[in-house]
Design a protein around this motif. Structure first.
Motif, short mmCIF file in Angstrom:
data_model
loop_
_atom_site.label_atom_id
_atom_site.label_comp_id
_atom_site.label_asym_id
_atom_site.label_seq_id
_atom_site.Cartn_x
_atom_site.Cartn_y
_atom_site.Cartn_z
N MET A 1 -9.36 -17.89 7.18
CA MET A 1 -8.31 -16.89 7.47
C MET A 1 -8.00 -16.22 5.90
SD MET A 1 -4.15 -17.01 8.09
CE MET A 1 -4.03 -17.60 9.64
N ALA A 2 -7.70 -14.83 6.07
CA ALA A 2 -7.84 -13.85 5.05
C ALA A 2 -6.51 -14.34 4.41
CB ALA A 2 -7.84 -12.55 5.45
N THR A 3 -6.51 -13.87 2.94
CA THR A 3 -5.38 -14.21 2.14
C THR A 3 -4.47 -13.08 2.39
OG1 THR A 3 -6.88 -15.24 0.50
CG2 THR A 3 -4.93 -14.53 -0.37
N GLU A 4 -3.01 -13.72 2.40
CA GLU A 4 -1.89 -12.74 2.58
C GLU A 4 -1.64 -12.31 1.22
OE1 GLU A 4 -0.27 -11.63 5.33
OE2 GLU A 4 -1.74 -12.62 6.55
N ARG A 5 -1.49 -11.02 1.08
CA ARG A 5 -1.19 -10.34 -0.35
C ARG A 5 0.18 -9.55 -0.15
NH1 ARG A 5 -6.15 -7.49 -2.96
NH2 ARG A 5 -5.73 -6.16 -1.59
N ALA A 6 0.74 -9.61 -1.43
CA ALA A 6 2.06 -8.65 -1.18
C ALA A 6 1.87 -7.42 -1.09
CB ALA A 6 2.75 -9.00 -2.77
N PRO A 7 2.77 -6.50 -0.30
CA PRO A 7 2.48 -4.97 -0.05
C PRO A 7 2.15 -4.41 -1.53
CG PRO A 7 4.37 -5.84 0.97
CD PRO A 7 3.90 -7.07 -0.07
N LEU A 8 2.85 -4.62 -2.44
CA LEU A 8 2.48 -4.13 -3.70
C LEU A 8 1.22 -4.25 -4.28
CD1 LEU A 8 3.61 -1.67 -5.64
CD2 LEU A 8 4.57 -3.77 -7.04
N GLN A 9 0.64 -5.35 -4.13
CA GLN A 9 -0.58 -5.58 -4.59
C GLN A 9 -1.77 -5.04 -3.68
OE1 GLN A 9 -1.62 -9.92 -4.32
NE2 GLN A 9 -3.37 -9.80 -5.70
N SER A 10 -1.51 -4.97 -2.48
CA SER A 10 -2.29 -4.09 -1.51
C SER A 10 -2.51 -2.60 -1.87
CB SER A 10 -1.85 -4.24 0.06
OG SER A 10 -1.94 -5.58 0.30
N LEU A 11 -1.19 -2.14 -2.25
CA LEU A 11 -1.06 -0.76 -2.69
C LEU A 11 -1.98 -0.81 -4.03
CD1 LEU A 11 -0.16 2.24 -2.46
CD2 LEU A 11 1.81 1.49 -3.75
N ARG A 12 -1.92 -1.38 -4.92
CA ARG A 12 -2.49 -1.34 -6.05
C ARG A 12 -4.02 -1.66 -6.05
NH1 ARG A 12 -2.12 -5.18 -9.45
NH2 ARG A 12 -0.94 -6.69 -8.30
N ALA A 13 -4.51 -2.35 -4.72
CA ALA A 13 -5.87 -2.52 -4.46
C ALA A 13 -6.51 -1.19 -4.27
CB ALA A 13 -6.24 -3.44 -3.55
N MET A 14 -5.63 -0.27 -3.57
CA MET A 14 -6.10 0.89 -3.25
C MET A 14 -6.49 1.84 -4.26
SD MET A 14 -3.85 2.38 0.15
CE MET A 14 -4.69 4.19 -0.18
N PHE A 15 -6.02 1.75 -5.44
CA PHE A 15 -6.31 2.55 -6.73
C PHE A 15 -7.04 1.67 -7.69
CE2 PHE A 15 -2.73 4.32 -4.49
CZ PHE A 15 -3.09 5.45 -4.26
N TYR A 16 -7.68 0.54 -7.13
CA TYR A 16 -8.31 -0.54 -8.29
C TYR A 16 -7.62 -0.90 -9.51
CZ TYR A 16 -12.30 1.45 -5.46
OH TYR A 16 -13.25 1.57 -4.51
N ALA A 17 -6.12 -0.67 -9.28
CA ALA A 17 -5.42 -1.41 -10.33
C ALA A 17 -5.15 -2.76 -10.04
CB ALA A 17 -3.99 -0.54 -10.40
N VAL A 35 -9.54 -2.56 4.49
CA VAL A 35 -9.37 -1.43 5.33
C VAL A 35 -7.92 -1.63 6.16
CG1 VAL A 35 -10.12 -0.21 7.26
CG2 VAL A 35 -11.57 -0.87 5.41
N ASP A 36 -7.76 -2.90 6.53
CA ASP A 36 -6.48 -2.88 7.43
C ASP A 36 -5.29 -2.79 6.69
OD1 ASP A 36 -8.04 -3.44 9.80
OD2 ASP A 36 -7.59 -5.58 9.69
N GLU A 37 -5.42 -3.37 5.17
CA GLU A 37 -4.43 -3.44 4.36
C GLU A 37 -4.07 -1.78 3.84
OE1 GLU A 37 -4.97 -5.70 1.03
OE2 GLU A 37 -4.60 -7.54 1.85
N ALA A 38 -5.09 -0.92 3.69
CA ALA A 38 -4.85 0.34 3.27
C ALA A 38 -4.41 1.27 4.41
CB ALA A 38 -6.39 0.79 2.84
N VAL A 39 -4.50 1.07 5.56
CA VAL A 39 -4.24 2.03 6.51
C VAL A 39 -2.63 2.36 6.66
CG1 VAL A 39 -3.89 1.92 9.18
CG2 VAL A 39 -6.01 1.39 8.28
N PRO A 40 -1.69 1.23 6.61
CA PRO A 40 -0.45 1.78 6.46
C PRO A 40 -0.02 2.86 5.30
CG PRO A 40 -0.37 -0.58 6.71
CD PRO A 40 -1.80 -0.15 6.51
#
Length: 191
Positions: A1-17, A35-40
């Motif tokens: 099962m994929a790891t659940e990440r905090a929304p802010l962490q998903s946002l930072r991942a979009m920018f390689y931060a 990709v699923d995390e980035a869509v919203p």
């Protein structure tokens, strides 16, 4: 099962931060669907783009062009449903039989090297897709919009992945990055 990440962490991942430790997983199953995390967030940024354009008094993106771009983006994901298992089997076979060394994923040096090598390989594929007629035939869909906005980034060809396989350069798939397999990053030996 994929790891659940905090929304802010998903946002930072979009920018390689994110740090190497935030992107280290013990098994393949734990790796999130980025990709699923980035869509919203991507949808939110498209709406923010419209708000900023409106506030600046500039012309809004055309709805029909945006729908076309989003439709192309959805259609281009069919490749993953059809061929991702085949790509993973080939990737695993190359890794198991031909890897030269295993590099520790939690090393910042390895992490930065992987970042730059991935970008380097993508650059060369993108350049070839503008210079090779057969690859350009599929890539030009990405450049076919008369608009230049965030939704245009979604305008991807459904055929590009197949044409790029013919040329030996599989973009946006494990096979495109096959030169990196021989220096594979280890996921605690669970591959």
């Amino acid at each position: 099962m994929a790891t659940e990440r905090a929304p802010l962490q998903s946002l930072r991942a979009m920018f390689y931060a994110v740090t190497p430790n935030e992107t280290s997983y013990a098994t393949w199953e734990e790796v999130p669907n980025f990709v699923d995390e980035a869509v919203p967030y991507f949808i939110l940024f498209m709406f923010l783009e419209c708000i900023v354009l409106k506030l600046q008094g500039r012309e809004m993106p055309r709805i029909n062009d945006g729908i076309n771009s989003v439709s192309h983006g959805l259609l281009s994901t069919l490749h993953s449903f059809l061929f991702r298992p085949v790509e993973l089997v080939i990737y695993s076979w190359i890794f198991n039989n031909y890897r030269l060394i295993e590099l520790p994923w939690d090393s910042p040096w390895v992490w930065f090297a992987a970042f730059f090598l991935t970008d380097f390989l993508y650059y060369w594929f993108h350049r070839i897709s503008h210079e090779s007629n057969i690859v350009w035939a599929s890539h030009q869909v990405h450049h076919s919009s008369e608009e230049y906005n965030l939704s245009t980034a979604l305008r991807q060809s459904a055929m590009q992945k197949y044409y790029s396989m013919v040329s030996g350069l599989q973009i946006q798939s494990n096979m495109y990055y096959s030169p990196m397999i021989v220096f594979e990053l280890t996921f605690s030996g669970t591959i």
